[in-house]
Design a protein around this motif. Structure first.
Motif, PDB file in Angstrom:
ATOM      1  N   SER A 266       0.908  -1.148   0.042  1.00 51.77           N
ATOM      2  CA  SER A 266      -0.114   0.155   0.063  1.00 51.77           C
ATOM      3  C   SER A 266       0.820   1.226   0.068  1.00 51.77           C
ATOM      4  CB  SER A 266      -0.981   0.002   1.209  1.00 51.77           C
ATOM      5  OG  SER A 266      -1.830  -1.117   1.199  1.00 51.77           O
ATOM      6  N   LEU A 267       0.296   2.226  -0.872  1.00 49.80           N
ATOM      7  CA  LEU A 267       0.890   3.620  -0.789  1.00 49.80           C
ATOM      8  C   LEU A 267       0.382   4.571   0.360  1.00 49.80           C
ATOM      9  CD1 LEU A 267       2.884   5.515  -2.112  1.00 49.80           C
ATOM     10  CD2 LEU A 267       1.223   6.070  -3.709  1.00 49.80           C
ATOM     11  N   TYR A 268       1.135   5.254   0.885  1.00 51.87           N
ATOM     12  CA  TYR A 268       0.256   5.842   2.034  1.00 51.87           C
ATOM     13  C   TYR A 268       0.979   7.296   1.983  1.00 51.87           C
ATOM     14  CZ  TYR A 268      -1.264   1.954   4.945  1.00 51.87           C
ATOM     15  OH  TYR A 268      -1.919   0.735   5.334  1.00 51.87           O
ATOM     16  N   SER A 269       0.299   8.454   2.307  1.00 49.98           N
ATOM     17  CA  SER A 269       0.864   9.686   2.753  1.00 49.98           C
ATOM     18  C   SER A 269       0.910   9.678   4.297  1.00 49.98           C
ATOM     19  CB  SER A 269      -0.045  10.772   2.317  1.00 49.98           C
ATOM     20  OG  SER A 269      -1.424  10.777   3.015  1.00 49.98           O
ATOM     21  N   TYR A 270       2.113  10.427   4.658  1.00 47.86           N
ATOM     22  CA  TYR A 270       2.224  10.547   6.041  1.00 47.86           C
ATOM     23  C   TYR A 270       2.237  12.216   6.314  1.00 47.86           C
ATOM     24  CZ  TYR A 270       4.481   6.148   4.809  1.00 47.86           C
ATOM     25  OH  TYR A 270       4.571   4.781   4.286  1.00 47.86           O
ATOM     26  N   HIS A 271       1.560  12.503   7.560  1.00 44.71           N
ATOM     27  CA  HIS A 271       2.201  13.922   8.228  1.00 44.71           C
ATOM     28  C   HIS A 271       2.127  13.745   9.555  1.00 44.71           C
ATOM     29  CE1 HIS A 271      -2.407  13.695   8.341  1.00 44.71           C
ATOM     30  NE2 HIS A 271      -2.072  14.265   9.463  1.00 44.71           N
ATOM     31  N   ALA A 272       2.719  14.802  10.190  1.00 41.98           N
ATOM     32  CA  ALA A 272       2.777  15.022  11.816  1.00 41.98           C
ATOM     33  C   ALA A 272       1.574  15.243  12.456  1.00 41.98           C
ATOM     34  CB  ALA A 272       3.852  16.015  12.075  1.00 41.98           C
ATOM     35  N   ARG A 273       1.076  14.152  13.382  1.00 43.85           N
ATOM     36  CA  ARG A 273      -0.200  14.388  13.964  1.00 43.85           C
ATOM     37  C   ARG A 273      -0.291  15.605  14.407  1.00 43.85           C
ATOM     38  NH1 ARG A 273      -2.846   9.511  14.697  1.00 43.85           N
ATOM     39  NH2 ARG A 273      -1.590   7.472  14.236  1.00 43.85           N
ATOM     40  N   ALA A 274       0.698  16.355  14.940  1.00 46.13           N
ATOM     41  CA  ALA A 274       0.469  17.732  15.623  1.00 46.13           C
ATOM     42  C   ALA A 274       0.471  18.812  14.516  1.00 46.13           C
ATOM     43  CB  ALA A 274       1.551  17.931  16.556  1.00 46.13           C
ATOM     44  N   LEU A 275       0.830  18.480  13.270  1.00 45.47           N
ATOM     45  CA  LEU A 275       0.867  19.561  12.306  1.00 45.47           C
ATOM     46  C   LEU A 275      -0.015  19.198  11.000  1.00 45.47           C
ATOM     47  CD1 LEU A 275       1.454  22.397  11.973  1.00 45.47           C
ATOM     48  CD2 LEU A 275       3.583  21.260  10.810  1.00 45.47           C
ATOM     49  N   PRO A 276      -1.156  19.106  10.857  1.00 42.40           N
ATOM     50  CA  PRO A 276      -1.723  18.522   9.644  1.00 42.40           C
ATOM     51  C   PRO A 276      -1.362  19.421   8.506  1.00 42.40           C
ATOM     52  CG  PRO A 276      -3.598  18.613  11.529  1.00 42.40           C
ATOM     53  CD  PRO A 276      -2.200  19.338  12.185  1.00 42.40           C
TER      54      PRO A 276
END
Length: 301
Positions: A266-276
């Motif tokens: 699977s291909l995912y996008s990631y981001h910091a939970r504290a900074l959408p």
């Protein structure tokens, strides 16, 4: 030290002289000089000394620099977020992706994004999966793209699309290989090109090699799937590639064998939970599913 003094301090650190710091901050050199002098007076010690090379930070300033760099970076992120929220068609997007996505899929995204949002700046970094945590948590990028769910608790993973993995081999090697019960088994005596380190793709390559009974030995191990694929094109062995890479292979030169033995990746996008991600980044992310499905509709040899 207030925020304005911190800005001046960081500018002088980065440039090494008052004039260059003034240009960076869009103020006069005398204003920079006065701000530094006022800060030194408040603190009770020197921050910079003049040398033939320019302004050199004192030991005390070096300690302050180490402590304040993160704060300064957060201020930059805050300004960028505020600017992005206040404008509908301008702003900037900073993203990072693993090499296979950067080379095989991202150009299509950037082209479409430029057509839709020509006033939005885009900064792209090519990094490996194990570098993404630092990039996200230090706010160097808005989001990342990679395979497999991210394990870090402060990083949120958003599923974009799933697809099969493929065994890739040169057409010439495939043609010479003896017939076998299964397509992949034709390559039992062909060397495997592995990945070094703990790349998740390495596990898939090792599993297929074990299933085929590929002869053990030192073989070739490389850091990126892109280099592995270049070696495969030269007839030096086979490797395992993701579904996006497989769609881009030239069927005249390469064969891609779908690996039903392995679970889909699977291909995912990631981001910091504290900074959408802000509005410009969110708009780019919204484009990805449609473009991914277009890419996957391409015929794989």
């Amino acid at each position: 030290m207030n925020l304005r003094q911190l800005e001046v301090f960081q500018a002088v650190l980065q440039t090494g002289n008052m004039s260059a710091a003034a240009r960076l901050l869009c103020i006069t050199p005398s204003a920079v000089s006065k701000a530094v002098a006022h800060t030194e007076l408040q603190l009770g010690y020197r921050l910079f000394v003049r040398t033939p090379a320019g302004l050199t930070p004192t030991p005390e300033a070096q300690v302050l620099a180490a402590e304040s760099t993160g704060i300064h970076r957060q201020l930059d992120a805050l300004r960028r977020t505020a600017r992005n929220l206040g404008t509908s068609d301008t702003g900037d997007v900073r993203l990072a992706a693993i090499p296979s996505i950067t080379h095989e899929f991202l150009p299509r995204v950037l082209q479409e994004h430029a057509l839709r949002y020509p006033q939005v700046g885009v900064e792209v970094r090519t990094i490996h999966q194990d570098q993404m945590t630092q990039a996200l948590l230090t706010r160097s990028v808005d989001f990342c793209l990679g395979f497999y769910k991210h394990p870090h608790p402060q990083v949120r993973s958003e599923l974009l699309v799933s697809g099969r993995m493929y065994l890739a081999v040169a057409q010439a090697v495939w043609t010479r290989a003896p017939r076998a019960v299964t397509p992949a088994a034709r390559l039992a005596q062909v060397p495997v090109i592995r990945l070094v380190g703990d790349d998740p793709m390495r596990q898939s390559i090792d599993e297929i090699a074990q299933r085929l009974g590929t002869p053990a030995g030192p073989g070739l191990q490389v850091q990126t799937s892109r280099l592995a694929l270049d070696l495969v094109r030269r007839g030096m062995g086979w490797t395992v590639v993701d579904f996006l890479t497989a769609t881009q292979l030239d069927p005249q030169a390469m064969v891609a064998v779908e690996l039903h033995e392995l679970p889909p990746m699977s291909l995912y996008s990631y981001h910091a939970r504290a900074l959408p991600p802000g509005l410009p980044a969110t708009r780019m992310l919204a484009m990805l599913p449609g473009l991914l499905h277009q890419a996957l509709s391409a015929k794989v040899a």
